[in-house]
Design a protein around this motif. Sequence first.
Motif, PDB file in Angstrom:
ATOM      1  N   PRO A 153      38.952  17.307  39.211  1.00 43.68           N
ATOM      2  CA  PRO A 153      37.736  16.709  38.620  1.00 43.68           C
ATOM      3  C   PRO A 153      36.492  17.025  39.449  1.00 43.68           C
ATOM      4  CG  PRO A 153      39.531  15.113  38.738  1.00 43.68           C
ATOM      5  CD  PRO A 153      39.965  16.299  39.533  1.00 43.68           C
ATOM      6  N   TYR A 154      35.381  17.169  38.755  1.00 41.84           N
ATOM      7  CA  TYR A 154      34.073  17.408  39.372  1.00 41.84           C
ATOM      8  C   TYR A 154      34.066  18.689  40.208  1.00 41.84           C
ATOM      9  CZ  TYR A 154      33.470  12.555  38.019  1.00 41.84           C
ATOM     10  OH  TYR A 154      33.420  11.394  37.302  1.00 41.84           O
ATOM     11  N   THR A 155      34.807  19.676  39.769  1.00 40.05           N
ATOM     12  CA  THR A 155      34.819  20.969  40.448  1.00 40.05           C
ATOM     13  C   THR A 155      34.362  22.048  39.481  1.00 40.05           C
ATOM     14  OG1 THR A 155      37.168  21.241  39.902  1.00 40.05           O
ATOM     15  CG2 THR A 155      36.636  20.366  42.078  1.00 40.05           C
ATOM     16  N   TYR A 156      34.254  23.251  40.006  1.00 44.13           N
ATOM     17  CA  TYR A 156      33.751  24.380  39.220  1.00 44.13           C
ATOM     18  C   TYR A 156      34.710  25.545  39.387  1.00 44.13           C
ATOM     19  CZ  TYR A 156      30.839  28.404  38.068  1.00 44.13           C
ATOM     20  OH  TYR A 156      30.377  29.573  37.537  1.00 44.13           O
ATOM     21  N   THR A 157      35.007  26.247  38.295  1.00 43.70           N
ATOM     22  CA  THR A 157      35.928  27.376  38.314  1.00 43.70           C
ATOM     23  C   THR A 157      35.145  28.679  38.201  1.00 43.70           C
ATOM     24  OG1 THR A 157      37.496  25.964  37.124  1.00 43.70           O
ATOM     25  CG2 THR A 157      38.049  28.293  37.331  1.00 43.70           C
ATOM     26  N   ILE A 189      44.529  32.652  42.489  1.00 41.97           N
ATOM     27  CA  ILE A 189      45.327  31.472  42.190  1.00 41.97           C
ATOM     28  C   ILE A 189      44.714  30.224  42.819  1.00 41.97           C
ATOM     29  CG2 ILE A 189      46.928  31.539  44.144  1.00 41.97           C
ATOM     30  CD1 ILE A 189      49.171  30.912  42.233  1.00 41.97           C
ATOM     31  N   SER A 190      44.067  30.367  43.969  1.00 41.85           N
ATOM     32  CA  SER A 190      43.403  29.221  44.590  1.00 41.85           C
ATOM     33  C   SER A 190      42.179  28.795  43.789  1.00 41.85           C
ATOM     34  CB  SER A 190      43.003  29.561  46.021  1.00 41.85           C
ATOM     35  OG  SER A 190      44.121  29.929  46.780  1.00 41.85           O
ATOM     36  N   ALA A 197      32.124  27.466  46.290  1.00 38.84           N
ATOM     37  CA  ALA A 197      33.330  27.513  45.465  1.00 38.84           C
ATOM     38  C   ALA A 197      34.166  28.748  45.751  1.00 38.84           C
ATOM     39  CB  ALA A 197      32.949  27.471  43.983  1.00 38.84           C
ATOM     40  N   LEU A 198      33.522  29.851  46.135  1.00 40.93           N
ATOM     41  CA  LEU A 198      34.258  31.087  46.420  1.00 40.93           C
ATOM     42  C   LEU A 198      34.878  31.085  47.810  1.00 40.93           C
ATOM     43  CD1 LEU A 198      31.845  33.777  44.898  1.00 40.93           C
ATOM     44  CD2 LEU A 198      34.000  32.963  43.963  1.00 40.93           C
ATOM     45  N   PRO A 224      22.349  27.440  44.151  1.00 41.35           N
ATOM     46  CA  PRO A 224      23.656  27.576  43.486  1.00 41.35           C
ATOM     47  C   PRO A 224      24.798  27.371  44.471  1.00 41.35           C
ATOM     48  CG  PRO A 224      22.575  29.706  43.680  1.00 41.35           C
ATOM     49  CD  PRO A 224      21.573  28.686  44.123  1.00 41.35           C
ATOM     50  N   LEU A 225      25.805  26.629  44.029  1.00 43.75           N
ATOM     51  CA  LEU A 225      26.927  26.289  44.891  1.00 43.75           C
ATOM     52  C   LEU A 225      28.136  27.190  44.663  1.00 43.75           C
ATOM     53  CD1 LEU A 225      26.790  22.397  44.646  1.00 43.75           C
ATOM     54  CD2 LEU A 225      25.735  23.892  46.316  1.00 43.75           C
TER      55      LEU A 225
END
Length: 227
Positions: A90-94, A81-82, A23-24, A18-19
């Motif tokens: 695009p192609y990102t994860y929240t 906020i970041s 992302a964090l 898991p990525l």
Amino acid sequence: MTLSLFDQFISPTLLGIPLIAIALTLPWVMFPKPPLRWVNNRLLTLQNWFICRFTHQILQPINVPGHKWALLLTSLMLFLISLNMLGLLPYTYTPTTQLSMNMAFAVPLWMATVIIGARNQPTHALGHLLPEGTPTPLIPVLIIIETISLFIRPLALGVRLTANLTAGHLLIQLIATAAFVLLPIMPTTALLTSMLLFLLTLLEVAVAMIQAYVFVLLLSLYLQENV
């Protein structure tokens, strides 16, 4: 092409790993670092001004003992906020579209404010459960209602952040899919849909910033009641 509209909210994996950790941690890596020079550049000056203004606005109505939370609240604001802004690329994860993560932020911080109030001023903290001047027959009912409203606060914090970001991402996905499908059939309609998509993206950028601010603002209000 995704099989479902909700596939965009699934944590991405690479070779089964898991990525979400990347992302964090990515927002902290992208923050500008203070240089060794005495004079800062424009980016650092703007960042320092924003942090000082936000900290002053959040902590102004809070009593002096609550100012110890300045670093925690400001760091949480920058972190949320970041994540919200980077998730619009695009192609990102929240990660903040996951209720579990938002609850992991909301519950401990809310619990800390409750514990501070119960330790420092227990009479005042218990006084919130019963408004002054309540008729005697309504006392048990109001105590139950106020207790439920107290324990529902962290759920409201996490659900508000999750629902607003999820709804915005779904609308962007739906309108982008509609513009892609309508392009070979009705180019004019597809162009109008693309303009609507652009406006919605600007709105989602504003929502991403506002929701991070609202999350921290509500935490500061809970802290204000208990210090």
